[in-house]
Write an enzyme that holds these catalytic residues in place. Structure first.
Site, PDB file in Angstrom:
ATOM      1  N   ARG A 219     -13.296   7.554  -5.080  1.00 11.75           N
ATOM      2  CA  ARG A 219     -12.653   7.040  -6.291  1.00 11.75           C
ATOM      3  C   ARG A 219     -13.411   5.810  -6.778  1.00 11.75           C
ATOM      4  O   ARG A 219     -13.797   4.974  -5.957  1.00 11.75           O
ATOM      5  CB  ARG A 219     -11.205   6.655  -5.990  1.00 11.75           C
ATOM      6  CG  ARG A 219     -10.265   7.809  -5.771  1.00 11.75           C
ATOM      7  CD  ARG A 219      -8.962   7.296  -5.192  1.00 11.75           C
ATOM      8  NE  ARG A 219      -7.937   8.337  -5.075  1.00 11.75           N
ATOM      9  CZ  ARG A 219      -7.888   9.244  -4.117  1.00 11.75           C
ATOM     10  NH1 ARG A 219      -8.822   9.277  -3.184  1.00 11.75           N
ATOM     11  NH2 ARG A 219      -6.913  10.131  -4.083  1.00 11.75           N
TER      12      ARG A 219
ATOM     13  N   HIS B 221      -9.777   1.997  -6.067  1.00  9.71           N
ATOM     14  CA  HIS B 221      -8.772   2.467  -5.108  1.00  9.71           C
ATOM     15  C   HIS B 221      -9.358   3.499  -4.138  1.00  9.71           C
ATOM     16  O   HIS B 221      -8.687   4.470  -3.760  1.00  9.71           O
ATOM     17  CB  HIS B 221      -7.568   3.082  -5.817  1.00  9.71           C
ATOM     18  CG  HIS B 221      -6.789   2.123  -6.659  1.00  9.71           C
ATOM     19  ND1 HIS B 221      -5.677   1.453  -6.205  1.00  9.71           N
ATOM     20  CD2 HIS B 221      -6.979   1.679  -7.931  1.00  9.71           C
ATOM     21  CE1 HIS B 221      -5.198   0.671  -7.163  1.00  9.71           C
ATOM     22  NE2 HIS B 221      -5.986   0.784  -8.225  1.00  9.71           N
TER      23      HIS B 221
ATOM     24  N   ARG C 193       0.379   7.535  -2.040  1.00 11.20           N
ATOM     25  CA  ARG C 193      -0.906   7.032  -1.548  1.00 11.20           C
ATOM     26  C   ARG C 193      -0.991   5.535  -1.852  1.00 11.20           C
ATOM     27  O   ARG C 193      -0.858   5.116  -2.996  1.00 11.20           O
ATOM     28  CB  ARG C 193      -2.085   7.767  -2.193  1.00 11.20           C
ATOM     29  CG  ARG C 193      -3.438   7.320  -1.640  1.00 11.20           C
ATOM     30  CD  ARG C 193      -4.577   8.174  -2.196  1.00 11.20           C
ATOM     31  NE  ARG C 193      -5.862   7.737  -1.680  1.00 11.20           N
ATOM     32  CZ  ARG C 193      -6.606   6.750  -2.204  1.00 11.20           C
ATOM     33  NH1 ARG C 193      -6.182   6.092  -3.259  1.00 11.20           N
ATOM     34  NH2 ARG C 193      -7.756   6.420  -1.667  1.00 11.20           N
TER      35      ARG C 193
ATOM     36  N   ASN D 172       1.149  -0.357  -8.731  1.00  9.05           N
ATOM     37  CA  ASN D 172       0.580  -1.347  -7.822  1.00  9.05           C
ATOM     38  C   ASN D 172       1.691  -2.127  -7.127  1.00  9.05           C
ATOM     39  O   ASN D 172       2.854  -2.015  -7.499  1.00  9.05           O
ATOM     40  CB  ASN D 172      -0.294  -2.338  -8.599  1.00  9.05           C
ATOM     41  CG  ASN D 172      -1.667  -1.772  -8.948  1.00  9.05           C
ATOM     42  OD1 ASN D 172      -2.137  -0.837  -8.306  1.00  9.05           O
ATOM     43  ND2 ASN D 172      -2.298  -2.337  -9.960  1.00  9.05           N
TER      44      ASN D 172
ATOM     45  N   PHE E 164     -11.130  -2.042 -19.035  1.00  7.29           N
ATOM     46  CA  PHE E 164     -11.043  -1.714 -17.599  1.00  7.29           C
ATOM     47  C   PHE E 164     -12.408  -1.689 -16.907  1.00  7.29           C
ATOM     48  O   PHE E 164     -12.581  -2.295 -15.848  1.00  7.29           O
ATOM     49  CB  PHE E 164     -10.283  -0.402 -17.410  1.00  7.29           C
ATOM     50  CG  PHE E 164      -9.913  -0.141 -15.975  1.00  7.29           C
ATOM     51  CD1 PHE E 164      -8.982  -0.945 -15.323  1.00  7.29           C
ATOM     52  CD2 PHE E 164     -10.483   0.903 -15.266  1.00  7.29           C
ATOM     53  CE1 PHE E 164      -8.640  -0.711 -13.998  1.00  7.29           C
ATOM     54  CE2 PHE E 164     -10.146   1.144 -13.945  1.00  7.29           C
ATOM     55  CZ  PHE E 164      -9.217   0.340 -13.306  1.00  7.29           C
TER      56      PHE E 164
ATOM     57  N   ARG F  54      -5.084   4.761 -20.012  1.00  2.00           N
ATOM     58  CA  ARG F  54      -5.028   5.330 -18.660  1.00  2.00           C
ATOM     59  C   ARG F  54      -4.792   6.832 -18.726  1.00  2.00           C
ATOM     60  O   ARG F  54      -5.313   7.594 -17.911  1.00  2.00           O
ATOM     61  CB  ARG F  54      -3.904   4.680 -17.848  1.00  2.00           C
ATOM     62  CG  ARG F  54      -4.128   3.228 -17.500  1.00  2.00           C
ATOM     63  CD  ARG F  54      -2.958   2.680 -16.681  1.00  2.00           C
ATOM     64  NE  ARG F  54      -3.012   3.103 -15.295  1.00  2.00           N
ATOM     65  CZ  ARG F  54      -2.008   2.979 -14.438  1.00  2.00           C
ATOM     66  NH1 ARG F  54      -0.852   2.463 -14.817  1.00  2.00           N
ATOM     67  NH2 ARG F  54      -2.135   3.380 -13.188  1.00  2.00           N
TER      68      ARG F  54
ATOM     69  N   TYR G 206      -7.450   8.959 -16.130  1.00  2.00           N
ATOM     70  CA  TYR G 206      -7.167   9.625 -14.847  1.00  2.00           C
ATOM     71  C   TYR G 206      -7.557  11.093 -14.900  1.00  2.00           C
ATOM     72  O   TYR G 206      -8.106  11.654 -13.957  1.00  2.00           O
ATOM     73  CB  TYR G 206      -5.683   9.454 -14.477  1.00  2.00           C
ATOM     74  CG  TYR G 206      -5.391   8.033 -14.078  1.00  2.00           C
ATOM     75  CD1 TYR G 206      -5.270   7.046 -15.052  1.00  2.00           C
ATOM     76  CD2 TYR G 206      -5.297   7.650 -12.757  1.00  2.00           C
ATOM     77  CE1 TYR G 206      -5.051   5.728 -14.715  1.00  2.00           C
ATOM     78  CE2 TYR G 206      -5.084   6.330 -12.408  1.00  2.00           C
ATOM     79  CZ  TYR G 206      -4.959   5.379 -13.388  1.00  2.00           C
ATOM     80  OH  TYR G 206      -4.761   4.075 -13.049  1.00  2.00           O
TER      81      TYR G 206
ATOM     82  N   ARG H   5     -14.613  13.863  -9.839  1.00  2.00           N
ATOM     83  CA  ARG H   5     -14.332  13.715  -8.411  1.00  2.00           C
ATOM     84  C   ARG H   5     -14.011  15.075  -7.770  1.00  2.00           C
ATOM     85  O   ARG H   5     -14.472  15.384  -6.681  1.00  2.00           O
ATOM     86  CB  ARG H   5     -13.127  12.786  -8.252  1.00  2.00           C
ATOM     87  CG  ARG H   5     -13.068  12.028  -6.959  1.00  2.00           C
ATOM     88  CD  ARG H   5     -12.054  10.908  -7.059  1.00  2.00           C
ATOM     89  NE  ARG H   5     -10.681  11.352  -7.170  1.00  2.00           N
ATOM     90  CZ  ARG H   5      -9.924  11.738  -6.154  1.00  2.00           C
ATOM     91  NH1 ARG H   5     -10.390  11.714  -4.926  1.00  2.00           N
ATOM     92  NH2 ARG H   5      -8.678  12.130  -6.340  1.00  2.00           N
TER      93      ARG H   5
HETATM   94 FE1  HDD Z   1      -5.937   2.808 -12.301  1.00  2.00          FE
HETATM   95  C1  HDD Z   1      -6.889   4.852  -9.765  1.00  2.00           C
HETATM   96  C2  HDD Z   1      -3.174   1.843 -10.487  1.00  2.00           C
HETATM   97  C3  HDD Z   1      -5.095   0.560 -14.774  1.00  2.00           C
HETATM   98  C4  HDD Z   1      -8.395   4.024 -14.230  1.00  2.00           C
HETATM   99  N1  HDD Z   1      -5.192   3.246 -10.477  1.00  2.00           N
HETATM  100  C5  HDD Z   1      -5.729   4.130  -9.581  1.00  2.00           C
HETATM  101  C6  HDD Z   1      -4.894   4.193  -8.419  1.00  2.00           C
HETATM  102  C7  HDD Z   1      -3.848   3.345  -8.617  1.00  2.00           C
HETATM  103  C8  HDD Z   1      -4.035   2.754  -9.917  1.00  2.00           C
HETATM  104  C9  HDD Z   1      -2.720   3.080  -7.674  1.00  2.00           C
HETATM  105  C10 HDD Z   1      -5.166   5.046  -7.194  1.00  2.00           C
HETATM  106  C11 HDD Z   1      -4.456   6.365  -7.255  1.00  2.00           C
HETATM  107  C12 HDD Z   1      -4.703   7.133  -5.983  1.00  2.00           C
HETATM  108  O1  HDD Z   1      -4.207   6.706  -4.939  1.00  2.00           O
HETATM  109  O2  HDD Z   1      -5.402   8.161  -6.063  1.00  2.00           O
HETATM  110  N2  HDD Z   1      -4.482   1.413 -12.546  1.00  2.00           N
HETATM  111  C13 HDD Z   1      -3.390   1.245 -11.731  1.00  2.00           C
HETATM  112  C14 HDD Z   1      -2.457   0.338 -12.364  1.00  2.00           C
HETATM  113  C15 HDD Z   1      -3.010  -0.034 -13.556  1.00  2.00           C
HETATM  114  C16 HDD Z   1      -4.272   0.655 -13.671  1.00  2.00           C
HETATM  115  C17 HDD Z   1      -1.118  -0.069 -11.794  1.00  2.00           C
HETATM  116  C18 HDD Z   1      -2.455  -0.936 -14.606  1.00  2.00           C
HETATM  117  C19 HDD Z   1      -1.258  -0.827 -15.069  1.00  2.00           C
HETATM  118  N3  HDD Z   1      -6.629   2.352 -14.139  1.00  2.00           N
HETATM  119  C20 HDD Z   1      -6.139   1.407 -15.014  1.00  2.00           C
HETATM  120  C21 HDD Z   1      -6.856   1.471 -16.261  1.00  2.00           C
HETATM  121  C22 HDD Z   1      -7.783   2.470 -16.119  1.00  2.00           C
HETATM  122  C23 HDD Z   1      -7.634   3.006 -14.795  1.00  2.00           C
HETATM  123  C24 HDD Z   1      -6.579   0.601 -17.468  1.00  2.00           C
HETATM  124  C25 HDD Z   1      -8.823   2.993 -17.091  1.00  2.00           C
HETATM  125  C26 HDD Z   1      -8.807   2.843 -18.368  1.00  2.00           C
HETATM  126  N4  HDD Z   1      -7.436   4.138 -12.015  1.00  2.00           N
HETATM  127  C27 HDD Z   1      -8.306   4.516 -12.967  1.00  2.00           C
HETATM  128  C28 HDD Z   1      -9.212   5.639 -12.534  1.00  2.00           C
HETATM  129  C29 HDD Z   1      -8.698   5.926 -11.087  1.00  2.00           C
HETATM  130  C30 HDD Z   1      -7.613   4.891 -10.902  1.00  2.00           C
HETATM  131  C31 HDD Z   1     -10.656   5.394 -12.714  1.00  2.00           C
HETATM  132  C32 HDD Z   1      -9.720   5.985  -9.970  1.00  2.00           C
HETATM  133  C33 HDD Z   1      -9.377   7.188  -9.153  1.00  2.00           C
HETATM  134  C34 HDD Z   1      -8.338   7.866  -9.900  1.00  2.00           C
HETATM  135  O3  HDD Z   1      -8.084   7.187 -11.050  1.00  2.00           O
HETATM  136  O4  HDD Z   1      -7.787   8.906  -9.582  1.00  2.00           O
HETATM  137  O5  HDD Z   1      -9.067   6.708 -13.367  1.00  2.00           O
END
Ligand code: HDD
Length: 692
Positions: free
Chosen positions: A71, A74, A111, A147, A160, A358, A362, A369
């Site tokens: 990832r 995270h 997770r 979170n 982001f 978001r 995702y 991935r």
């Molecule tokens: Fe995110 C993963 C939580 C903003 C893009 N995010 C990811 C995970 C968590 C969060 C818990 C791990 C999920 C797992 O266990 O597979 N993210 C947050 C929270 C945010 C947040 C609470 C604000 C409210 N995230 C955020 C933004 C973006 C992303 C603004 C993109 C514009 N986040 C991602 C991602 C990930 C991710 C790149 C990486 C792996 C995945 O999604 O599955 O898309």
């Protein structure tokens, strides 16, 4: 017989192996060797290996490609299965089955994760923790991708990549790993006033939880709740509050654990579930009718703001329990894919600009991935039927029969579902707009809630925040970064800025343009989430307790305390000079679970030293003295009886938080109170920390 076999083959029935079946290749052929590559050999000399050995090539090929992209954030995480049950229906605000039907038990997969580190980094680093929940509801999958901190660094998803690049290792050296303590991270924080509130949370004890089981979870973004009968839409924030209370490590302990036991949180979660001490979180909602959204001095859709509990009490309506460990890490914890866009009827998005972005991100990240068919992987599949005309793509597993792959068609004209039949109802939001790049006006205020957070901290929590900022800025070597950051802290509190300036090596500020408003709020300090504050019994169940013994220990006391602690649900371990049996003064032998060099005090919540002749020799061993002194320095409960008390006094050079003599029951009670309560074990933390 032959024709039966032929008939079976024609049916293409797949037979799953049993544990007594021999090893085969991936195409099903039994191999004659699992260890030796086929070679052109003569007599007793092995010759060149042959490329034609498909068994060997297949084994190596599979191994070569075992890793998938981790990832992008995270990457390091731990997961578990569980259940969600409602105890109060929220039918007044939503039609979602999962939030209204109190007779249901909804399966979940959760997770937990750190944000910045790579997959092999340590669990206890200072960071935000991910808290992602997949509800396998009867109406489809619903993901809360949250979170352990209720606010976020940025307001718009477009930022982001910048916030993450700034936090990840710097691009020239790839240093530091899983740390925010570096120039780029703090440079970003200064340049983005909107991040001020969130970095205060990350620098508080929330950034170093004792356990995944002892932290809150927040949906962070504002979602909406809708009802099929029309009616007003409500904005909603989601909360998970652990019944064990919110607890943290102390920083010195977190630093040491990162090296001594990098899997500390992962093992903690696994062990508790394995031992049947299932973690439970109360599930709550904060709700606000859409018509009231302009009444507040902050924007309800701004993810850098909490909704103060004084204005929006948390209504606890259900609970989530984790009660089953994963069977295989890769196929479950690694391949699980969360998506904020996964919502079910009765739940909707808001115009929160972070959430909107978001919803794209995702979906998109899972394509690189896991590939386009990621929703077909067993961990990601909904429990309800999936019926559509999506087809093909890399690694499509599902085999769909028939000649039709479009709708409507001559064989099926089942129309889309109406909301009353369970169809997803898109809330008819009125949108009259100009295309522009801007934020709502109230999004521009960035310091008020950072001040609210700081003001709501207890003295000990404040001292931890000062120490954390002092540590982080000490790791920044560009004066522009640490000097500017101290000026930013003035926007929160002059007292805070002055205390940090000293540690950061920045000029001490004497005045601030941004006066602190002096207000406080409920639900920000961890002290509001101790078991006592939550009205829940404090328990030592699942707390790790080490009993220290040496040759000549008092067996009767050892047995009595161990039995009492175990009966109270604590996980009790014996630690001695060796793992071979150690003799008590009355002749009984005990084989310790660990020896003094094999483990460290950091891995336990508490120590107990029984009386006995062993104390004289333990007092001569530097490692034992360090065990006790360090546990004391980390403000852990230390129990001792008889001569054991002398060891504690000698190691800690202090009278005080020692529970001496008495019945084993008293020792247990003292543990119960001290081990199970408190935030970062606050009692005397600053004094005690000088010991380590
Ligand atoms: Fe995110 C993963 C939580 C903003 C893009 N995010 C990811 C995970 C968590 C969060 C818990 C791990 C999920 C797992 O266990 O597979 N993210 C947050 C929270 C945010 C947040 C609470 C604000 C409210 N995230 C955020 C933004 C973006 C992303 C603004 C993109 C514009 N986040 C991602 C991602 C990930 C991710 C790149 C990486 C792996 C995945 O999604 O599955 O898309």
């Amino acid at each position: 017989m032959q024709s039966n076999q032929k008939a079976a083959n024609m049916k293409h029935e797949i037979h799953e192996p049993t544990s007594s079946d021999p090893l085969t290749s991936d195409f099903g052929v039994k191999s004659t060797s699992h260890d030796i590559w086929l070679s052109a050999s003569t007599g007793d000399r092995k010759g060149p290996q042959l490329l034609e050995d498909n068994f060997a090539r297949e084994k190596i090929m599979k191994f070569d490609h075992e890793r998938i992209p981790e990832r992008v954030v995270h990457a390091r995480g731990a997961g578990a299965f569980g259940t969600f049950k409602l105890y109060e229906s929220a039918s007044d605000v939503t039609s979602a089955g999962v939030l209204t039907d109190t007779s249901r038990t909804t399966p979940v997969f959760v997770r937990f994760s750190t944000v910045l580190g790579s997959r092999g980094s340590a669990d206890t680093v200072r960071d935000v923790r991910g808290f992602a929940v997949k509800f396998y509801t009867e109406e489809g999958n619903w993901d809360i991708v949250g979170n352990d901190i209720p606010v976020f660094f940025i307001q718009d998803a477009m930022k982001f990549p910048d916030v993450i690049h700034a936090g990840k290792p710097e691009p020239d050296t790839e240093v530091p790993q899983a740390q925010s303590a570096h120039n780029n991270f703090w440079d970003f924080q200064f340049l983005h006033t909107e991040a001020t509130h969130m970095f205060m949370w990350a620098m508080s004890d929330r950034g170093i939880p004792r356990s995944y089981r002892m932290m809150q979870g927040f949906g962070v973004n504002t979602y909406t709740l809708t009802k099929n009968d029309g009616g007003e839409r409500n904005f909603v924030k989601f909360h998970f509050t652990p019944t064990l209370g919110v607890h943290s490590l102390v920083w010195d302990e977190a630093l040491k654990l990162a090296g001594q036991d990098p899997d500390f949180h992962r093992k903690d979660l696994y062990t508790a579930i394995d031992m049947g001490v299932y973690p439970v979180w109360k599930f709550g909602i904060q709700v606000c009718p859409e018509s009231r959204q302009d009444e507040f001095d902050f924007d309800l859709l701004d993810a850098t703001k909490v909704w103060p509990e004084e204005l929006f009490p948390v209504r606890y309506i259900g609970e989530m329990q984790l009660n089953k460990n994963v069977d295989e890490y890769f196929t479950q914890t690694e391949q699980v894919a969360f998506c904020t866009a996964h919502i079910v009827p009765g739940i909707g998005f808001s115009d929160d600009p972070l959430l909107q972005g978001r919803n794209f991100s995702y979906f998109d990240t899972q394509l690189s991935r896991l590939g386009v068919n990621w929703q077909e992987l067993p961990i990601n599949r909904p429990v309800c039927p999936v019926m559509n005309n999506h087809r093909d793509g890399q690694l499509r597993h599902k085999i769909t029969k028939g000649s039709i792959n479009y709708w409507p068609n001559r064989k099926s004209i089942i129309p889309p579902s109406k909301p009353e039949e369970g169809g997803y109802l898109d809330y008819p939001e009125k949108v009259v707009a100009m295309k522009q790049r801007l934020h709502s006006v109230k999004f521009s205020e960035h310091f008020s809630q950072a001040q609210l957070f700081w003001n709501s901290m207890s003295e000990i929590e404040k001292s931890h925040i000062i120490a954390a900022l002092g540590f982080e800025l000490d790791h920044c070597d560009d004066p522009v970064v640490y000097e500017r950051m101290v000026t930013r802290l003035c926007d929160i509190s002059l007292e805070l800025a002055q205390a940090v300036a000293e540690k950061a090596g920045a000029p001490t500020p004497t005045k601030t343009a941004n006066k602190n408003h002096g207000l406080t709020a409920k639900g920000l300090s961890q002290f509001d989430f101790t078991p006592e504050a939550l009205g829940l019994p404090a328990t030592i169940a699942s707390r790790m307790i080490a009993i220290i013994i040496g040759e000549g220990f008092n067996f009767a006391e050892y047995e009595a305390v161990k039995a009492a602690l175990s009966a109270a649900g604590a996980f009790v371990f014996t630690v001695g000079p060796k793992r071979q049996p150690v003799k008590s003064s009355t002749g009984q032998s005990v084989a310790p679970d660990h020896h003094f060099e094999g483990m460290r005090s950091t891995m336990f919540d508490s120590l107990y030293i029984p009386s006995g002749e062993h104390v004289a020799s333990l007092m001569k061993q530097g490692r034992v003295i360090h065990w006790v002194r360090e546990a004391f320095g980390h403000c852990k409960a230390i129990g001792a009886t008889g001569e054991g008390v002398a060891l504690v006094k000698m190691a800690c050079q202090i009278e005080g938080i020692i529970f001496s003599a008495g019945q084993s029951g008293e020792v247990v009670d003292s543990y119960g109170v001290v081990t199970a309560s408190g935030v970062g074990r606050p009692t005397g933390v600053t004094e005690a920390l000088k010991m380590v």
